[in-house]
Design an enzyme around this catalytic site. Sequence first.
Site, mmCIF file in Angstrom:
data_model
loop_
_atom_site.group_PDB
_atom_site.id
_atom_site.type_symbol
_atom_site.label_atom_id
_atom_site.label_comp_id
_atom_site.label_asym_id
_atom_site.label_seq_id
_atom_site.Cartn_x
_atom_site.Cartn_y
_atom_site.Cartn_z
ATOM 1 N N GLY A 72 2.073 5.071 -1.033
ATOM 2 C CA GLY A 72 1.422 6.348 -1.300
ATOM 3 C C GLY A 72 2.392 7.273 -2.008
ATOM 4 N N GLU A 100 0.834 -1.215 0.000
ATOM 5 C CA GLU A 100 0.000 0.000 0.000
ATOM 6 C C GLU A 100 0.864 1.258 0.000
ATOM 7 O OE1 GLU A 100 -2.531 -0.523 3.451
ATOM 8 O OE2 GLU A 100 -0.840 -0.198 4.802
ATOM 9 N N CYS A 126 5.436 34.987 7.421
ATOM 10 C CA CYS A 126 6.274 35.696 8.375
ATOM 11 C C CYS A 126 6.785 34.720 9.423
ATOM 12 C CB CYS A 126 5.471 36.799 9.045
ATOM 13 S SG CYS A 126 4.666 37.849 7.851
ATOM 14 N N TYR A 134 1.819 14.307 -0.252
ATOM 15 C CA TYR A 134 2.097 14.980 1.027
ATOM 16 C C TYR A 134 2.535 16.420 0.785
ATOM 17 C CZ TYR A 134 2.173 10.125 2.615
ATOM 18 O OH TYR A 134 1.862 8.819 2.874
HETATM 19 C C1 LIG Z 1 1.077 6.393 5.352
HETATM 20 C C2 LIG Z 1 0.847 4.945 5.244
HETATM 21 C C3 LIG Z 1 1.125 4.274 4.058
HETATM 22 C C4 LIG Z 1 1.754 4.939 2.885
HETATM 23 O O1 LIG Z 1 3.061 5.321 3.153
HETATM 24 P P1 LIG Z 1 3.973 5.988 1.982
HETATM 25 O O2 LIG Z 1 5.214 6.354 2.696
HETATM 26 O O3 LIG Z 1 3.211 7.155 1.469
HETATM 27 O O4 LIG Z 1 4.166 4.940 0.945
HETATM 28 C C5 LIG Z 1 0.804 2.939 3.985
HETATM 29 N N1 LIG Z 1 0.256 2.288 5.037
HETATM 30 C C6 LIG Z 1 -0.018 2.897 6.197
HETATM 31 C C7 LIG Z 1 -0.618 2.136 7.308
HETATM 32 C C8 LIG Z 1 0.269 4.239 6.352
HETATM 33 O O5 LIG Z 1 0.015 4.842 7.521
#
Ligand SMILES: *Cc1c(COP(=O)(O)O)cnc(C)c1O
Length: 390
Positions: free
Chosen positions: A264, A262, A340, A369
């Site tokens: 991101g 998973e 600022c 992000y």
């Molecule tokens: C944030 C997160 C991800 C994704 O992490 P990346 O660094 O964006 O790949 C996957 N699993 C869990 C549980 C997360 O909290």
Amino acid sequence: MIEPRVAAHAGRLAPGQLPAYVHDLAALDRDARVIRAALPERVELYYAVKANPAPEILRALAPHVHGYEVSSGGELTHVRRVVPGSPLAFGGPGKTEEELRLALELGVERVHVESAHELRLLGALARAPLDLLLRVNLPVPDGHMDRAALAMGGRPTPFGLDPDGAASCLPLPGGGRVRLRGIHAHLASGLDARAQVAVARHITTWAGEFAGRHGFDLAEVNVGGGMAVDYASPHARFDWQAYGRGLRGLLSGHEGLTLRAEPGRSVTAYGGWYVTDVLDIKHSHGEAFAVLRGGTHHMRTPAARGHDHPFTVLPMEGWPRARPRPAVHREPVTLVGQLCTPRDVFARRIEVTALRAGDRVAFAMAGAYAWNISHHDFLMHPPPTFHYLE
Ligand SMILES: *Cc1c(COP(=O)(O)O)cnc(C)c1O
């Protein structure tokens, strides 16, 4: 280093459209296709929505991912609406009773259980069969962390269950309505492919032993995200081919098991750009500063991580002749925003060939992000405009 079509679009933006987030959906499609193609069939790809939940991005990823990992009731509702019918895995600490009810109502495919209390709530609420994974906080094996990596596993954190805690969750409550499909672990971020494979192997081995000890069928192991993204090298990419090969090897020892990853950041970071223009250039006690329109309230990434964010200068003509043009040439310059606060810094003391007021600057790797983790309302400057290039 900027894609020509992104540079062209950035140059064409009207001054009133700056700052702007420009998302190259064609590049995102290409990146996601490469990732999917590198993974074996028995590895499912879930996109971690918290990296960037923009509807255009979620839709662009839909052909390439098996589903989405969501971490709140808000993300849950949003993703169900934007990409209806896509499988969802619901993780994250502090799920409220309302969020769990919502998850059951909307029929999420998986819940990643973070604590014994959460499991008891689910057991009490579930009316129809619900598949879940226990999230465990395992020690990360020594020698697999490089210096850039952020370890969450094996240390005290609010995330998941200790190995002992996972054991004491069994047998599951809920009279058979909640079913344990396997184990989830997200133990580190910033790991290269070799380290990610080692961590995945470690999690899977532990999960296999745990299932054996407790007499349940291990159907699925989610090995988390955190694939390395190196902001100092915008051209370097996580080696998905090596990762895929490693997972194929790992799966060959586990008949019938499905793995899930998973990621991101590594999926969406590269397709996004934050484009703005230089308002002023000045020297302060011997150092050059370029003050840009906008700031880290739009793109908090460099302030949050404490890095120099990579950028490309897009020279612009058309400065009024009558007015001297503030500029630096062949000199280190610090790029800051309009806030600022001394923390509003994009990059420090970066040598540039030339940078002038009125030039545009395109920050790379702004697809994850970035906008969605930023403190937008601080100082009440206007928000950026958003552009999605098909
Ligand atoms: C944030 C997160 C991800 C994704 O992490 P990346 O660094 O964006 O790949 C996957 N699993 C869990 C549980 C997360 O909290």
